[in-house]
Design a protein around this motif. Structure first.
Motif, PDB file in Angstrom:
ATOM      1  N   LYS A 146       0.847  -1.211   0.000  1.00 20.10           N
ATOM      2  CA  LYS A 146       0.000   0.000   0.000  1.00 20.10           C
ATOM      3  C   LYS A 146       0.880   1.259   0.000  1.00 20.10           C
ATOM      4  CE  LYS A 146      -3.375   2.823   1.640  1.00 20.10           C
ATOM      5  NZ  LYS A 146      -2.809   3.476   2.797  1.00 20.10           N
ATOM      6  N   ASP A 147       1.960   1.222   0.803  1.00 18.45           N
ATOM      7  CA  ASP A 147       2.900   2.345   0.860  1.00 18.45           C
ATOM      8  C   ASP A 147       4.117   1.961   0.018  1.00 18.45           C
ATOM      9  OD1 ASP A 147       1.657   4.140   3.106  1.00 18.45           O
ATOM     10  OD2 ASP A 147       1.503   2.081   3.793  1.00 18.45           O
ATOM     11  N   GLY A 178     -13.222  -1.968  -3.255  1.00 21.01           N
ATOM     12  CA  GLY A 178     -11.922  -1.662  -3.871  1.00 21.01           C
ATOM     13  C   GLY A 178     -11.079  -0.661  -3.097  1.00 21.01           C
ATOM     14  N   LEU A 179     -11.683   0.086  -2.180  1.00 20.05           N
ATOM     15  CA  LEU A 179     -10.890   1.084  -1.433  1.00 20.05           C
ATOM     16  C   LEU A 179      -9.790   0.383  -0.631  1.00 20.05           C
ATOM     17  CD1 LEU A 179     -10.388   3.945  -0.275  1.00 20.05           C
ATOM     18  CD2 LEU A 179     -12.085   3.414   1.490  1.00 20.05           C
ATOM     19  N   ALA A 180      -8.556   0.843  -0.803  1.00 23.96           N
ATOM     20  CA  ALA A 180      -7.443   0.268  -0.035  1.00 23.96           C
ATOM     21  C   ALA A 180      -7.667   0.578   1.444  1.00 23.96           C
ATOM     22  CB  ALA A 180      -6.128   0.873  -0.512  1.00 23.96           C
ATOM     23  N   MET A 181      -7.553  -0.447   2.279  1.00 17.26           N
ATOM     24  CA  MET A 181      -7.755  -0.209   3.719  1.00 17.26           C
ATOM     25  C   MET A 181      -6.670   0.716   4.253  1.00 17.26           C
ATOM     26  SD  MET A 181      -9.139  -3.638   5.367  1.00 17.26           S
ATOM     27  CE  MET A 181     -10.592  -4.422   4.692  1.00 17.26           C
ATOM     28  N   ALA A 196     -14.650   7.411  -2.347  1.00 15.10           N
ATOM     29  CA  ALA A 196     -13.259   6.951  -2.211  1.00 15.10           C
ATOM     30  C   ALA A 196     -12.867   5.776  -3.135  1.00 15.10           C
ATOM     31  CB  ALA A 196     -12.966   6.619  -0.752  1.00 15.10           C
ATOM     32  N   PRO A 197     -13.776   4.810  -3.425  1.00 12.02           N
ATOM     33  CA  PRO A 197     -13.373   3.706  -4.326  1.00 12.02           C
ATOM     34  C   PRO A 197     -13.007   4.182  -5.730  1.00 12.02           C
ATOM     35  CG  PRO A 197     -15.413   3.164  -3.183  1.00 12.02           C
ATOM     36  CD  PRO A 197     -15.122   4.611  -2.883  1.00 12.02           C
ATOM     37  N   LYS A 198     -13.370   5.438  -6.053  1.00  8.12           N
ATOM     38  CA  LYS A 198     -13.072   5.986  -7.383  1.00  8.12           C
ATOM     39  C   LYS A 198     -11.571   5.946  -7.681  1.00  8.12           C
ATOM     40  CE  LYS A 198     -14.511   7.639 -11.100  1.00  8.12           C
ATOM     41  NZ  LYS A 198     -15.152   6.638 -11.955  1.00  8.12           N
ATOM     42  N   LEU A 199     -10.754   6.018  -6.635  1.00  6.30           N
ATOM     43  CA  LEU A 199      -9.299   5.989  -6.862  1.00  6.30           C
ATOM     44  C   LEU A 199      -8.894   4.650  -7.486  1.00  6.30           C
ATOM     45  CD1 LEU A 199      -9.344   8.512  -5.012  1.00  6.30           C
ATOM     46  CD2 LEU A 199      -7.249   7.664  -3.980  1.00  6.30           C
ATOM     47  N   TYR A 200      -9.320   3.568  -6.855  1.00 10.42           N
ATOM     48  CA  TYR A 200      -8.943   2.244  -7.377  1.00 10.42           C
ATOM     49  C   TYR A 200      -9.638   1.967  -8.711  1.00 10.42           C
ATOM     50  CZ  TYR A 200      -7.833  -2.714  -7.587  1.00 10.42           C
ATOM     51  OH  TYR A 200      -7.374  -3.946  -7.985  1.00 10.42           O
ATOM     52  N   ASN A 201     -10.917   2.435  -8.838  1.00  9.99           N
ATOM     53  CA  ASN A 201     -11.609   2.266 -10.132  1.00  9.99           C
ATOM     54  C   ASN A 201     -10.787   2.896 -11.250  1.00  9.99           C
ATOM     55  OD1 ASN A 201     -13.698   1.238  -8.708  1.00  9.99           O
ATOM     56  ND2 ASN A 201     -14.996   3.066  -8.825  1.00  9.99           N
ATOM     57  N   LEU A 270      -5.637  10.153   0.549  1.00  6.51           N
ATOM     58  CA  LEU A 270      -5.667   8.707   0.282  1.00  6.51           C
ATOM     59  C   LEU A 270      -4.572   8.349  -0.722  1.00  6.51           C
ATOM     60  CD1 LEU A 270      -9.544   8.299  -0.136  1.00  6.51           C
ATOM     61  CD2 LEU A 270      -8.186   7.787   1.896  1.00  6.51           C
ATOM     62  N   LEU A 271      -4.061   7.144  -0.568  1.00  8.51           N
ATOM     63  CA  LEU A 271      -2.995   6.646  -1.438  1.00  8.51           C
ATOM     64  C   LEU A 271      -3.413   5.328  -2.055  1.00  8.51           C
ATOM     65  CD1 LEU A 271       0.343   6.475   0.574  1.00  8.51           C
ATOM     66  CD2 LEU A 271      -0.358   8.183  -1.095  1.00  8.51           C
TER      67      LEU A 271
END
Ligand code: AMP
Length: 280
Positions: A146-147, A178-181, A196-201, A270-271
């Motif tokens: 994640k990081d 899909g949101l990274a925890m 927030a899931p839009k990032l991974y989408n 968010l990352l």
């Protein structure tokens, strides 16, 4: 399960189990399924698992969330106990009272991505990880993908400083949408959480786009266009080589391209990241 609150408590405990293979999982606490996956990996790879829980002041900038970072030690300890962790290292302060006078410094690898907006952040990270390595003296240390920039820098630290520690990366654990925890996801209000899931989408959409074209600029433009209609403040969306973190402008067989994103939704940063060409 042992709870060590000082380096000497920890050393004393580790002295009793000298012959075993030790894995360290460094965290800032507020544990979630992402951290649990690191702990489980550590358990598979070693006999003794030490989880450190320490909100490291040195890696926070002046206007960042050091004060408000969630601290829920009782909950964390219950999770560690249920996961069969052998020892939690939970120091009050890892630096001398007059501040850290000796620190480590990252060169170049800390300039792009998160380093651009978080000056000194990775110096704080490598300094604390180095202290944790000195105190715990693990054989293995497990970090989350994640990081990714942090993981790449730590790989380079153990290599450049000849540290006899195996660094193991562990895949990103996501919510069902899909949101990274992340411990910071709890800062999101209902509308922000829905967005927030839009990032991974977006990362997924860039992956499918990349199966049609290898033109990096077009892939980046495609990603930005997905985010543009939404109240999402993109800090960076970039494609870089996984190890060197160098910007990729043209595909080449020596490059492992990875997509990196940081964005603010409301006040929450968010990352996320993903390979440009996922393995099927
Ligand atoms: P933190 O407590 O945020 O400093 O994270 C401690 C470790 O957990 C770091 O190595 C992170 O990369 C890792 N981590 C945090 N969130 C996740 C996640 N969703 N999936 C996998 N690893 C994670």
């Amino acid at each position: 399960m042992m709870i060590a609150k000082t380096p000497s408590d920890l050393r004393h405990y580790l002295g009793t189990i000298k012959q075993e293979r030790i894995a360290l999982v460094p965290t800032m606490g507020c544990l979630h399924a992402g951290h649990i996956s690191l702990i489980r990996k550590a358990k598979r790879l070693a006999d003794i698992v030490v989880v450190s829980i320490y909100v490291n002041p040195l890696q926070f900038g002046e206007n960042e969330d050091f004060g408000q970072y969630p601290r829920v030690f009782e909950d964390d300890a219950a999770i560690c106990k249920a996961e069969g962790v052998d020892c939690i290292f939970h120091p009050h302060n890892l630096y001398t009272d007059d501040g850290a006078k000796i620190t480590l410094q990252v060169h170049n690898l800390d300039k792009p991505l998160c380093g651009a907006s978080r000056m000194g952040h990775f110096d704080g990270v490598v300094t604390v990880v180095n202290i944790l390595f000195n105190v715990v003296q693990p054989n293995i240390a497990v970090f989350g993908e994640k990081d990714w920039q942090q993981l790449a820098i730590i790989h380079r630290m153990v290599s450049d400083l000849h540290m006899p520690i195996e660094i193991v990366g562990s895949e990103i654990i996501r919510e069902d949408d899909g949101l990274a925890m992340s411990s910071r996801n709890r800062y999101l209000n209902k509308q922000e959480r829905a967005l927030a899931p839009k990032l991974y989408n977006t990362l997924q959409s860039m992956q499918s786009f990349a199966s049609q074209t290898h033109h990096i600029e077009n892939i980046l433009q495609h990603g930005l266009a997905q985010l543009e209609p939404h109240p999402i403040a993109v800090e960076y969306l970039d494609i870089r080589d996984e190890r060197s973190l160098q910007s990729v402008r043209r595909m080449d067989e020596n490059i492992q391209p990875r997509i990196f994103i940081a964005a603010k939704i409301g006040n929450t940063r968010l990352l996320d990241n993903a390979p440009l060409f996922p393995k099927i």
